[in-house]
Each structure stands twice: as structure tokens, then as C-alpha cells.
Design a protein around this motif. Structure first.
Motif, PDB file in Angstrom:
ATOM      1  N   GLN A 130      32.994  43.046  35.229  1.00  0.00           N
ATOM      2  CA  GLN A 130      33.004  42.617  36.624  1.00  0.00           C
ATOM      3  C   GLN A 130      32.714  43.796  37.554  1.00  0.00           C
ATOM      4  O   GLN A 130      33.110  44.933  37.282  1.00  0.00           O
ATOM      5  CB  GLN A 130      34.351  41.987  36.999  1.00  0.00           C
ATOM      6  CG  GLN A 130      34.712  40.776  36.178  1.00  0.00           C
ATOM      7  CD  GLN A 130      33.748  39.627  36.384  1.00  0.00           C
ATOM      8  OE1 GLN A 130      33.170  39.468  37.468  1.00  0.00           O
ATOM      9  NE2 GLN A 130      33.568  38.804  35.361  1.00  0.00           N
ATOM     10  N   GLN A 131      32.019  43.493  38.668  1.00  0.00           N
ATOM     11  CA  GLN A 131      31.697  44.501  39.665  1.00  0.00           C
ATOM     12  C   GLN A 131      32.897  44.702  40.596  1.00  0.00           C
ATOM     13  O   GLN A 131      33.492  43.738  41.072  1.00  0.00           O
ATOM     14  CB  GLN A 131      30.480  44.073  40.493  1.00  0.00           C
ATOM     15  CG  GLN A 131      29.197  43.969  39.697  1.00  0.00           C
ATOM     16  CD  GLN A 131      28.728  45.326  39.193  1.00  0.00           C
ATOM     17  OE1 GLN A 131      28.955  46.357  39.829  1.00  0.00           O
ATOM     18  NE2 GLN A 131      28.052  45.321  38.049  1.00  0.00           N
ATOM     19  N   PRO A 132      33.271  45.950  40.870  1.00  0.00           N
ATOM     20  CA  PRO A 132      34.428  46.183  41.742  1.00  0.00           C
ATOM     21  C   PRO A 132      34.221  45.683  43.161  1.00  0.00           C
ATOM     22  O   PRO A 132      35.189  45.387  43.857  1.00  0.00           O
ATOM     23  CB  PRO A 132      34.603  47.708  41.691  1.00  0.00           C
ATOM     24  CG  PRO A 132      33.273  48.231  41.250  1.00  0.00           C
ATOM     25  CD  PRO A 132      32.691  47.196  40.352  1.00  0.00           C
ATOM     26  N   ALA A 133      32.977  45.584  43.608  1.00  0.00           N
ATOM     27  CA  ALA A 133      32.734  45.083  44.963  1.00  0.00           C
ATOM     28  C   ALA A 133      33.137  43.610  45.097  1.00  0.00           C
ATOM     29  O   ALA A 133      33.375  43.136  46.209  1.00  0.00           O
ATOM     30  CB  ALA A 133      31.259  45.262  45.341  1.00  0.00           C
ATOM     31  N   ASP A 134      33.232  42.878  43.976  1.00  0.00           N
ATOM     32  CA  ASP A 134      33.599  41.455  44.001  1.00  0.00           C
ATOM     33  C   ASP A 134      35.072  41.250  43.684  1.00  0.00           C
ATOM     34  O   ASP A 134      35.456  40.260  43.052  1.00  0.00           O
ATOM     35  CB  ASP A 134      32.736  40.680  42.998  1.00  0.00           C
ATOM     36  CG  ASP A 134      31.256  40.817  43.260  1.00  0.00           C
ATOM     37  OD1 ASP A 134      30.894  40.990  44.437  1.00  0.00           O
ATOM     38  OD2 ASP A 134      30.466  40.759  42.302  1.00  0.00           O
ATOM     39  N   VAL A 135      35.926  42.190  44.093  1.00  0.00           N
ATOM     40  CA  VAL A 135      37.330  42.164  43.676  1.00  0.00           C
ATOM     41  C   VAL A 135      38.047  40.900  44.133  1.00  0.00           C
ATOM     42  O   VAL A 135      38.875  40.342  43.377  1.00  0.00           O
ATOM     43  CB  VAL A 135      38.048  43.431  44.208  1.00  0.00           C
ATOM     44  CG1 VAL A 135      37.989  43.499  45.730  1.00  0.00           C
ATOM     45  CG2 VAL A 135      39.490  43.471  43.731  1.00  0.00           C
ATOM     46  N   GLU A 136      37.744  40.382  45.326  1.00  0.00           N
ATOM     47  CA  GLU A 136      38.432  39.184  45.805  1.00  0.00           C
ATOM     48  C   GLU A 136      38.080  37.963  44.947  1.00  0.00           C
ATOM     49  O   GLU A 136      38.947  37.174  44.584  1.00  0.00           O
ATOM     50  CB  GLU A 136      38.066  38.918  47.272  1.00  0.00           C
ATOM     51  CG  GLU A 136      38.563  39.991  48.229  1.00  0.00           C
ATOM     52  CD  GLU A 136      40.078  40.064  48.261  1.00  0.00           C
ATOM     53  OE1 GLU A 136      40.718  39.021  48.002  1.00  0.00           O
ATOM     54  OE2 GLU A 136      40.631  41.147  48.520  1.00  0.00           O
ATOM     55  N   LEU A 137      36.815  37.797  44.629  1.00  0.00           N
ATOM     56  CA  LEU A 137      36.391  36.683  43.782  1.00  0.00           C
ATOM     57  C   LEU A 137      36.934  36.829  42.368  1.00  0.00           C
ATOM     58  O   LEU A 137      37.400  35.855  41.750  1.00  0.00           O
ATOM     59  CB  LEU A 137      34.870  36.597  43.762  1.00  0.00           C
ATOM     60  CG  LEU A 137      34.247  35.531  42.855  1.00  0.00           C
ATOM     61  CD1 LEU A 137      34.687  34.144  43.289  1.00  0.00           C
ATOM     62  CD2 LEU A 137      32.730  35.643  42.858  1.00  0.00           C
ATOM     63  N   VAL A 138      36.911  38.040  41.829  1.00  0.00           N
ATOM     64  CA  VAL A 138      37.375  38.275  40.462  1.00  0.00           C
ATOM     65  C   VAL A 138      38.870  37.995  40.351  1.00  0.00           C
ATOM     66  O   VAL A 138      39.355  37.525  39.310  1.00  0.00           O
ATOM     67  CB  VAL A 138      37.038  39.717  40.044  1.00  0.00           C
ATOM     68  CG1 VAL A 138      37.627  40.032  38.669  1.00  0.00           C
ATOM     69  CG2 VAL A 138      35.530  39.921  40.017  1.00  0.00           C
TER      70      VAL A 138
END
Length: 382
Positions: free
Chosen positions: A140-148
């Protein structure tokens, strides 16, 4: 009325009526009639008793013995345990950027007599959840932390068993964040990428405009003149003054294409007194506001041309147009005139080549940018 009564009553009536009738008919003695009636009644009673005994229902069968059914004894439900997991760093798809994971792990012991019991079932359940979370976050990409975070909460909420089948574990209250420093770095990188795209498009736009000016608008004096006339609607007075712009347009066309002015238009191109490279063509005299005469510099003539071409003083394209003309003058060996044009029109200066001598500014270098009533830097009213 019972069935036996339905038969006995009519027979009783006959048992009484028939002897009486025969007694009166045959003049029997009364005692004979009475005896006969008594006998017949006894017979009828016997018949009724027989019929009553025949219609008695048989006795019900004895009841079967009732046995109590015992319900199976169910084992008690397994006990549930919970363990809070503090913040744990987990790698992401980007090197050096880690997620910060925390959750509450719940677990139940499974009944498995065939295997040895683990000494630390709580640690076994926590390790099962952390292993699943680590495997899911590694891509997972850290920029997508809210979605992840929402995806991970749904994944860890399902009940799973450990590899040995001793516990069933799941997680609640899942928390997933980034450090403040990593979040700021990712935000900065995102802004840089966006600005880079905008800057690249600006470069393409500027390059397209320069190509258009060089290859089309200023391709030759005739094309330059047509381009100037097509920029906006011109009145008759402006059309009459087009002839005066043929020389400056020819000069700009030659400068934009790094060539000399064609012999057909050379006589229309004025040159500054003491011009560079030994050219000393005398410039025409212009009348000043106090009634005297003076010779305009190349910068002033360029301002006249730009005003006649339809550029406004605050036009964003003016600086680009001036820079292009200055580049052409520098390539033609006239760096002093190029620097003066850049200075007057706010174009970025170009570093002079080694050995180039930059002459002093012209006569009007220290005067106001506005000359006459045009509002133009060094321009005059046409």
C-alpha cells in the motif's frame, strides 16, 4: 336415547297390549292376563340387558410407560480474551515510509486435544493479527493512509485461526497513521509534482509562442505586416500609418530569424548613430516636446513598433516578444541594444559573452519610461 331403550319400549307396549286384547277377546281370567304380561315383561328386560351388555365399549388399553428424555449436556462456550496492541511501525510500498499501526486483538481458545497447548496464547493471537496487517500493508502507498485504514479494519475484523489451530483471533479499534514528518514530506512531494506539471505546460506554451513568432508571424517582412494588421480591427488612419512600420517590421523579422535585412527593405530600416559593427546609417530626426529635434534610439523605435503592433503596456506577451527580439539582437552581435531592450521591457537579462564590451546607455536611458502621451516605455504617439 340408547339403542337398547329404542327396542325395549315398543316391546313393552306390545307385552301389555297383546295379553289385554286377547283376555278381553277370549274372556280369559284376569290372573292369566297378568301372568302373561309379567312373563313378557321379564323377557323384554332380559333382551334389553343383553343389548346393553353388547354395546358396552371395550376398556382402553393400559397407558404406555413414559420415559424422561434427557437433553445432551453442552459444553460451556469458550471464553473470549482481549489484548490492546500499542503502536507498531509497519513498512509500506515506499522505502523509508512506515505506517503506524495499533488495534485491540480479541481471541478465543480452540478445543484441539491432538496438539500441545501454546504457553502464550495471547502472544500467539497478537502475532497472527500483526502478521496479517504487515502482509496487507506491504503493498500500500503511504499517501493513501486514510483509505488503507478502512480496508485494513475490514480485513482484520474477520475471525481467523493461527497456523497451529489453537486460537481464533480478530481485531477491532484499528488505527493507522503516518508520522507528522512523513505526512509533510509526502504533501510537499505531491505539490512539487503538481507544480512541475504546470511548469512543463508553461514551457511548452512559451516554446509554442516563440516558434509561432519566429516561424510564422515574423517569418518575413510581408508576413510580419500581415500579422500586425490581423491582430485587431484597424481604422483608416492606422492603415495609412502601416507604411511607416514596414522598416521596423523588416528589421524585427530579420532579427527573429538571425538574418540581415533584405535589400528590398534595407533603405526603410534606420540605424542608430555610431551603430555597432561599423554601421553608421544616420537616423531620421524627431521633433521633441520643446520644439527641438532629436534622434530616437533603437529601444524607442522598438517601443513605437510594439505600440503600433497592438501590444498594450501591461500585455503579458510584450515581455516575451521583447526577449525574443533581444535574443536576436544578441545573436547578431548587438548586445548593448539587446540589454537596453531587456531593461526597458522587464525581460530577464542575458549574461554577456566574455570579451563583449557593454556600452553606456543611450541618451534617454535615465529618463522616465513614459515618453509623450502614449504611456509606453520610450514610445511616441503615432
Amino acid at each position: 336415547m340408547k339403542n337398547e331403550d329404542k327396542v325395549a319400549i315398543p316391546l313393552g307396549v306390545l307385552a301389555i297390549g297383546v295379553p289385554v286384547a286377547f283376555g278381553f277377546g277370549f274372556t280369559w281370567p284376569i290372573w292369566v292376563v297378568l301372568v302373561l304380561i309379567a312373563v313378557l315383561l321379564l323377557v323384554i328386560l332380559a333382551v334389553r340387558s343383553y343389548l346393553a351388555g353388547k354395546n358396552v365399549p371395550p376398556p382402553p388399553p393400559p397407558p404406555e410407560p413414559i420415559y424422561l428424555q434427557q437433553e445432551p449436556v453442552m459444553p460451556p462456550p469458550p471464553r473470549m480474551f482481549s489484548q490492546s496492541v500499542p503502536t507498531v511501525s509497519m513498512p509500506s510500498a515506499l522505502p523509508d515510509y512506515s505506517f503506524r499501526f495499533a488495534a485491540t486483538v480479541s481471541w478465543m481458545q480452540k478445543t484441539n486435544p491432538d496438539s500441545l497447548q501454546h504457553a502464550n496464547l495471547t502472544g500467539l493471537a497478537v502475532n497472527t493479527i500483526i502478521s496479517r496487517a504487515r502482509q496487507a500493508l506491504a503493498t500500500q502507498q503511504p499517501a493513501d493512509v486514510e483509505l488503507v485504514r478502512h480496508q485494513l479494519a475490514a480485513l482484520l475484523g474477520a475471525v481467523v485461526s493461527d497456523h497451529g489451530g489453537q486460537v481464533e483471533a480478530w481485531a477491532t479499534d484499528v488505527s493507522l497513521t503516518l508520522s507528522r514528518e512523513d505526512f509533510e514530506r509526502l504533501t510537499q512531494l505531491s505539490n512539487i509534482r503538481k507544480n512541475e506539471i504546470v511548469w512543463e505546460h508553461e514551457r511548452i506554451y512559451e516554446r509554442s509562442k516563440r516558434t509561432y513568432l519566429q516561424s510564422e508571424a515574423l517569418k518575413d517582412p510581408g508576413t510580419a505586416l500581415t500579422w500586425w494588421m490581423s491582430r485587431s480591427e484597424r481604422n483608416d488612419k492606422e492603415i495609412e500609418g502601416v507604411v511607416e512600420l514596414i522598416g521596423p517590421l523588416a528589421q524585427l523579422s530579420a532579427a527573429a530569424n538571425n538574418t540581415e535585412v533584405s535589400p528590398l527593405h534595407r533603405h526603410l530600416v534606420p540605424s542608430a548613430p555610431g551603430a555597432e559593427n561599423g554601421h553608421t546609417t544616420e537616423l531620421p530626426l524627431w521633433e521633441s516636446a520643446n520644439g527641438g529635434t532629436y534622434q530616437k534610439t533603437a529601444t524607442e523605435l522598438f517601443a513605437d513598433f510594439a505600440a503600433g503592433a497592438g501590444f498594450d503596456f501591461d500585455d503579458a506577451d510584450l515581455a516575451l516578444f521583447a526577449e525574443r527580439a533581444a535574443d536576436a539582437l544578441t545573436a547578431s552581435g548587438r548586445p548593448a541594444t539587446a540589454d537596453e531592450i531587456r531593461q526597458r521591457f522587464n525581460a530577464p537579462p542575458e549574461e554577456p559573452e566574455p570579451g563583449d564590451e557593454v556600452p553606456a546607455a543611450g541618451r534617454h536611458a535615465d529618463e522616465s519610461w513614459t515618453d509623450g502621451n502614449t504611456g509606453w516605455p520610450g514610445g511616441t504617439e503615432n
